[in-house]
Design an enzyme around this catalytic site. Structure first.
Site, PDB file in Angstrom:
ATOM      1  N   LYS A  22      -1.399  86.660 100.840  1.00  0.00           N
ATOM      2  CA  LYS A  22      -0.664  85.667 101.638  1.00  0.00           C
ATOM      3  C   LYS A  22       0.301  86.362 102.593  1.00  0.00           C
ATOM      4  O   LYS A  22       1.084  87.207 102.172  1.00  0.00           O
ATOM      5  CB  LYS A  22       0.183  84.784 100.709  1.00  0.00           C
ATOM      6  CG  LYS A  22      -0.578  83.730  99.994  1.00  0.00           C
ATOM      7  CD  LYS A  22       0.370  82.892  99.148  1.00  0.00           C
ATOM      8  CE  LYS A  22      -0.436  82.125  98.124  1.00  0.00           C
ATOM      9  NZ  LYS A  22       0.399  81.503  97.104  1.00  0.00           N
ATOM     10  N   ASP A  49      -9.076  71.464  99.708  1.00  0.00           N
ATOM     11  CA  ASP A  49      -8.815  72.034  98.387  1.00  0.00           C
ATOM     12  C   ASP A  49      -8.148  70.946  97.550  1.00  0.00           C
ATOM     13  O   ASP A  49      -7.082  70.452  97.918  1.00  0.00           O
ATOM     14  CB  ASP A  49      -7.892  73.248  98.569  1.00  0.00           C
ATOM     15  CG  ASP A  49      -7.537  73.893  97.249  1.00  0.00           C
ATOM     16  OD1 ASP A  49      -7.699  73.252  96.197  1.00  0.00           O
ATOM     17  OD2 ASP A  49      -7.076  75.050  97.277  1.00  0.00           O
TER      18      ASP A  49
END
Ligand code: GTP
Length: 363
Positions: free
Chosen positions: A165, A226
């Site tokens: 990330k 998601d």
């Protein structure tokens, strides 16, 4: 072209049993557009030519088997593999591979079980075969990549790195992320260590790149969601009903709402935005339901207003109660004149009296 006829579907892991829906059903079996979410993935795989599916789970296969059986009802052959302890995504793939029949050079599809997508599965398999890759990945583009690991590719679509990330703007080198659908060359799965937890994103894929393997990315910006949070789950269910997320498993025609058999809806109730009213559920006079999933046997009282919310099986929502962005667990009882908003979770079986909760923004 070799068509991918086998797939592994990952439906285990730590977060899948009860969290985060506060509904007693394991996440893959919570109804989305009227059928267990997993049905959509199985039907989409079948429609893309898959014949054999290994369901890799880390909890009881008994959850899935009574519903899906050997898969013949769906035109599939389904097998179930249960890990004693969760093995992570890579470990689960390795563990499930004992049931595969593909030859070493043949392609095997792998799907994360918590993704709703309109991915062209045949196109992913075709890209894999055409590029001669060891592993091919579906990549999707997101507006804000900060919450995701990034997957940059070169001009030929070859994956160049798997990046954690990003923490600074400079680290956002692409808006492409791993979308959770892969094609593995069968023999590559055997290189994943057996018997211990392995993450594909953190270990297998970076390791393959370091070893010089060919990882191919296919960017496909079709519908992708998601379902990691309850809010996303409710959104996904509504998008299935609305036809934005394509699935052959939606029972009935796509439209503004889906009212399942034996549900009873008062004539002046307003239901829209892809809402589902589950089997045997009751919706009282003047109720308004928008973008929500009301599961089987739930009761929505007269004048209640429910938007972007999930009401669990057998739960009762009192008269004039307002739910917005709420999740109410199976069997919970919410009295009349309550106001529950913004991510509130009511646990299964909990009881809230009349007029017990109202929302104030303190303005
Ligand atoms: P790792 O890559 O293993 O670190 O997992 P992750 O946290 O990146 O995966 P995530 O939680 O996003 O899950 C992706 C999919 O894999 C979901 O459908 C999960 O149900 C499934 N999954 C995650 N962990 C396991 C596991 O230990 N066993 C099995 N069978 N499936 C898993």
């Amino acid at each position: 072209m070799t068509e991918a006829k086998e797939a592994i579907l990952l439906v285990g892991g730590k977060g899948t049993r009860l969290r985060p829906l506060t509904v007693h059903t394991p996440k893959p079996m919570v109804p989305a557009a009227g059928v267990p979410f997993l049905s959509h993935q199985l039907a989409r795989a079948r429609a893309a030519g898959v014949e054999h599916i290994v369901l890799a789970t880390s909890y009881l296969a008994e959850v899935f088997e009574p519903y899906f059986g050997d898969g013949s009802g769906l035109g599939l052959h389904i097998e179930y593999v249960t890990e004693l302890e969760p093995l992570g995504t890579g470990g689960a793939i390795r563990n499930a591979a004992s049931r595969l029949t593909a030859a070493p050079d043949e392609p095997v599809l792998v799907f994360n079980g918590d993704i709703l997508t309109g991915l062209d599965i045949r196109a992913l398999a075709a890209t894999h075969t055409a590029s001669g890759a060891d592993v091919s990945l579906h990549l999707t583009r997101v507006e804000d990549p900060r919450a995701f690991g990034l997957v940059p590719t070169d001009g030929d679509g070859r994956v160049t790195a798997f990046l954690e990330k990003p923490e600074t703007p400079e680290q956002i080198v692409t808006d492409q992320i791993n979308a959770g659908a892969y094609v593995f060359r069968r023999s590559v799965i055997d290189t994943v260590p057996a018997g211990r937890p392995v993450s594909v994103e953190r270990e297998t894929f970076p390791g393959l790149l370091t070893a010089g393997a060919h990882l191919q990315g296919m960017v496909d910006s079709t519908y992708w969601l998601d379902l990691g949070t309850p809010q996303a789950f409710v959104r996904g269910s509504a998008d299935l009903v609305l036809g934005r997320a394509p699935s052959p498993a939606v029972p009935g025609r796509c439209g503004d709402r889906l009212v399942l058999p034996d549900a009873s809806v008062a004539p002046d109730a307003k239901i829209g935005g892809g809402s589902v009213i589950g089997e045997g559920a009751l919706v009282g006079a003047g109720a308004r339901i928008d973008g929500s999933a009301i599961l089987a046997g739930a009761v929505v009282g007269p004048g209640a207003v429910i938007e972007d919310s999930l009401v669990g099986a057998g739960a009762r929502i009192g008269e004039r109660t307002v739910l917005s962005g709420a999740v109410v667990g199976d069997g919970a009882r919410i009295g009349a004149d309550n106001e529950l908003r913004d991510g509130i979770r009511v646990w299964c079986g909990a009881v809230l009296p009349d007029g017990a909760v109202r929302f104030s923004s303190d303005q």
